[in-house]
Design an enzyme around this catalytic site. Structure first.
Site, PDB file in Angstrom:
ATOM      1  N   GLN A 175     -16.089 -11.954  -8.091  1.00 54.84           N
ATOM      2  CA  GLN A 175     -16.856 -11.247  -7.064  1.00 54.84           C
ATOM      3  C   GLN A 175     -18.297 -11.067  -7.518  1.00 54.84           C
ATOM      4  OE1 GLN A 175     -15.404  -7.288  -6.298  1.00 54.84           O
ATOM      5  NE2 GLN A 175     -15.210  -6.779  -8.462  1.00 54.84           N
ATOM      6  N   HIS A 197     -16.738 -13.223  -2.889  1.00 61.43           N
ATOM      7  CA  HIS A 197     -16.606 -11.841  -2.425  1.00 61.43           C
ATOM      8  C   HIS A 197     -17.805 -11.464  -1.563  1.00 61.43           C
ATOM      9  CE1 HIS A 197     -16.327  -7.509  -2.221  1.00 61.43           C
ATOM     10  NE2 HIS A 197     -15.297  -7.423  -3.050  1.00 61.43           N
ATOM     11  N   ASP A 239     -15.237 -10.402   1.292  1.00 61.51           N
ATOM     12  CA  ASP A 239     -14.799  -9.061   1.681  1.00 61.51           C
ATOM     13  C   ASP A 239     -15.873  -8.474   2.587  1.00 61.51           C
ATOM     14  OD1 ASP A 239     -13.847  -6.476   1.921  1.00 61.51           O
ATOM     15  OD2 ASP A 239     -13.368  -6.253  -0.202  1.00 61.51           O
ATOM     16  N   GLU A 274     -11.389 -10.861   3.899  1.00 65.66           N
ATOM     17  CA  GLU A 274     -10.728  -9.626   3.492  1.00 65.66           C
ATOM     18  C   GLU A 274     -11.275  -8.443   4.284  1.00 65.66           C
ATOM     19  OE1 GLU A 274     -10.219  -6.941  -0.580  1.00 65.66           O
ATOM     20  OE2 GLU A 274     -10.628  -9.095  -0.738  1.00 65.66           O
ATOM     21  N   ASP A 308      -6.504  -5.289   2.409  1.00 63.64           N
ATOM     22  CA  ASP A 308      -6.779  -4.433   1.256  1.00 63.64           C
ATOM     23  C   ASP A 308      -6.659  -2.984   1.702  1.00 63.64           C
ATOM     24  OD1 ASP A 308      -7.678  -3.097  -0.967  1.00 63.64           O
ATOM     25  OD2 ASP A 308      -9.681  -3.947  -0.984  1.00 63.64           O
ATOM     26  N   GLN A 330      -3.866  -8.166  -1.035  1.00 65.10           N
ATOM     27  CA  GLN A 330      -4.444  -7.755  -2.307  1.00 65.10           C
ATOM     28  C   GLN A 330      -3.571  -6.659  -2.912  1.00 65.10           C
ATOM     29  OE1 GLN A 330      -8.143  -6.009  -4.859  1.00 65.10           O
ATOM     30  NE2 GLN A 330      -8.576  -6.425  -2.730  1.00 65.10           N
ATOM     31  N   LYS A 332      -3.979  -4.288  -5.257  1.00 66.98           N
ATOM     32  CA  LYS A 332      -5.064  -3.652  -6.014  1.00 66.98           C
ATOM     33  C   LYS A 332      -4.426  -2.715  -7.020  1.00 66.98           C
ATOM     34  CE  LYS A 332      -9.204  -3.080  -4.375  1.00 66.98           C
ATOM     35  NZ  LYS A 332     -10.369  -2.651  -3.585  1.00 66.98           N
TER      36      LYS A 332
END
Length: 427
Positions: A175, A197, A239, A274, A308, A330, A332
């Site tokens: 990212q 990202h 994202d 995302e 996410d 994701q 996370k």
């Protein structure tokens, strides 16, 4: 295993994460930047300023043979947003660790990783421990089990979940942070598997109708062709922090049309988007994302939807996987909590034919990043985040080198016909 080391003491060490905790609500509301800081009052509870240095708390398990194994507790960059735990406070986490967790650690069987996690991380006063505690303590427990078994962390996971020892690397995803152009160049020159990202977290970066974001996506493709190695063809992962929904509209068909149209502008590339929209709750996110996935599938596009926000815990991940409410989830890890649950989450995704992305946060540490690599490789996730920090080089080095070392160890195990005894030791 007879006479195996046990936990005889516990030590704690306050530390630093690798980036900053950011108040997403204040940034989304248009907080102005002054150099690296944001101006104005924070909007999310627990934030003293909109951008705060990330902190961590290391927990060290002192084994009876005097070996000390560690795990790191911390929260993610956008703490308190999208259904996540509040921003990390070292004093509160340390007090709870001393009063609740440490007594449990002395009573657990450290050679049994999953059993130890279940016992030590059990509910306290009818609720879960803070996920930062789960995350850091489970790392330490995995390292304790690996020390006792004389094995890698990945081998312990494979043993616990009856998985074959992995042979293939997991694609690495980097990212960019705000230094988009420079960091994209770094990623391309290092032939990262998945990029960039982009940190599309404001109206300024997205554009009133998404034109700035579209221009950036096309620039990444152009730049890849200009400076990338011959044949280099990364997956493109962006994202957008809900900004498609905020600017284009929250209706599933509008979001699907925007994503599919963007994919048409970069033919031949797999495109991951995302968090195109944040619907405010897990239930709403689940329902609307399932619609977007179905619409994209009917279009036959190369675009893939990644969830996410609002998909944080193991239970959330199971819901999204079973409902096919994302092409890629994701996981996370600091938001999932125990890394035993992160391993389970990858396996649940695989069982349901949904992609598993072992993610995390720029606020993590080198220690948690290396543990994450072992989880991703053992379960053969579809991709994993290069972390910690926002500098690109550091995350790629830490994650990439840990994976390379791990796969070399496992190849050596196979070449020497190593096998695992009932007691857990590799001989």
């Amino acid at each position: 295993m007879k006479n195996s080391p046990t936990i005889k003491d516990v030590i704690l060490a306050p530390g630093n994460g690798s980036f900053f905790y950011d108040d997403q609500a204040a940034i989304r509301a248009g907080a102005a930047q002054d150099g690296f800081r944001y101006l104005g009052a924070p909007l999310t509870q627990g934030f003293a300023t909109i951008r705060m240095p990330s902190r961590s708390l290391s927990i060290g398990l002192v084994m009876s043979d005097d070996m000390i194994v560690w795990g790191d507790m911390m929260n993610v960059q956008y703490s308190g947003a999208g259904g996540r735990d509040p921003v990390f406070q070292v004093d509160k986490i340390e007090a709870l660790t001393r009063s609740v967790v440490i007594p449990r650690l002395f009573a657990c069987d450290a050679s049994n990783f999953v059993g130890a996690c279940d016992r030590v991380l059990a509910f306290h006063e009818n609720k879960r421990l803070p996920l930062a505690i789960e995350y850091g303590v489970s790392q330490a427990l995995l390292r304790a089990a690996a020390h006792i078994a004389r094995a890698t962390l990945a081998e312990v996971i494979c043993s616990e979940y009856d998985l074959a020892l992995p042979e293939k690397p997991v694609p690495i995803y980097a990212q960019s942070g705000d230094a988009r152009e420079i960091n994209v160049d770094k990623m391309i020159l290092k032939s990262v598997d998945v990029l960039p990202h982009g940190l599309i977290n404001s109206r300024e970066k997205f554009g009133p109708s998404g034109e700035r974001f579209r221009d950036f996506v096309k620039w990444v493709v152009k730049r890849t062709g200009e400076i990338g190695q011959p044949g280099y063809h990364p997956v493109l992962h962006f994202d957008v922090y809900g900004w498609i929904g905020l600017e284009i509209g929250m209706q599933a068909h509008k979001i699907a049309d925007f994503i599919a149209g963007l994919a048409d502008e970069v033919p031949g590339y797999r495109l991951h988007i995302e968090c195109p929209a944040d619907y405010g709750s897990t239930e709403a996110q689940l329902e609307e994302y399932a619609k977007i996935v179905a619409l994209l599938d009917r279009r036959g596009t190369e675009a893939r939807l990644v969830v996410d926000e609002q998909c944080n815990t193991l239970d959330d991940i199971r819901l999204f996987a079973e409902a096919k409410a994302a092409h890629l989830i994701q996981i996370k890890m600091p938001d999932v909590g125990s890394i035993a649950d992160s391993a389970r989450a990858v396996l649940i995704c695989k069982e349901n034919g949904v992609g598993a992305y072992v993610g995390g946060s720029c606020t993590e540490t080198d220690l948690s990043a290396r543990a994450a690599v072992n989880i991703a490789v053992a379960t053969q996730a579809d991709m994993m985040l290069a972390r910690p920090g926002m500098g690109v080089d550091e995350g790629i080095s830490i994650v990439g080198n840990e994976q390379s070392r791990l796969l070399s160890i496992l190849a050596y195990r196979r070449s020497q016909n190593f096998r695992q005894n009932v007691g857990g030791t590799w001989v």
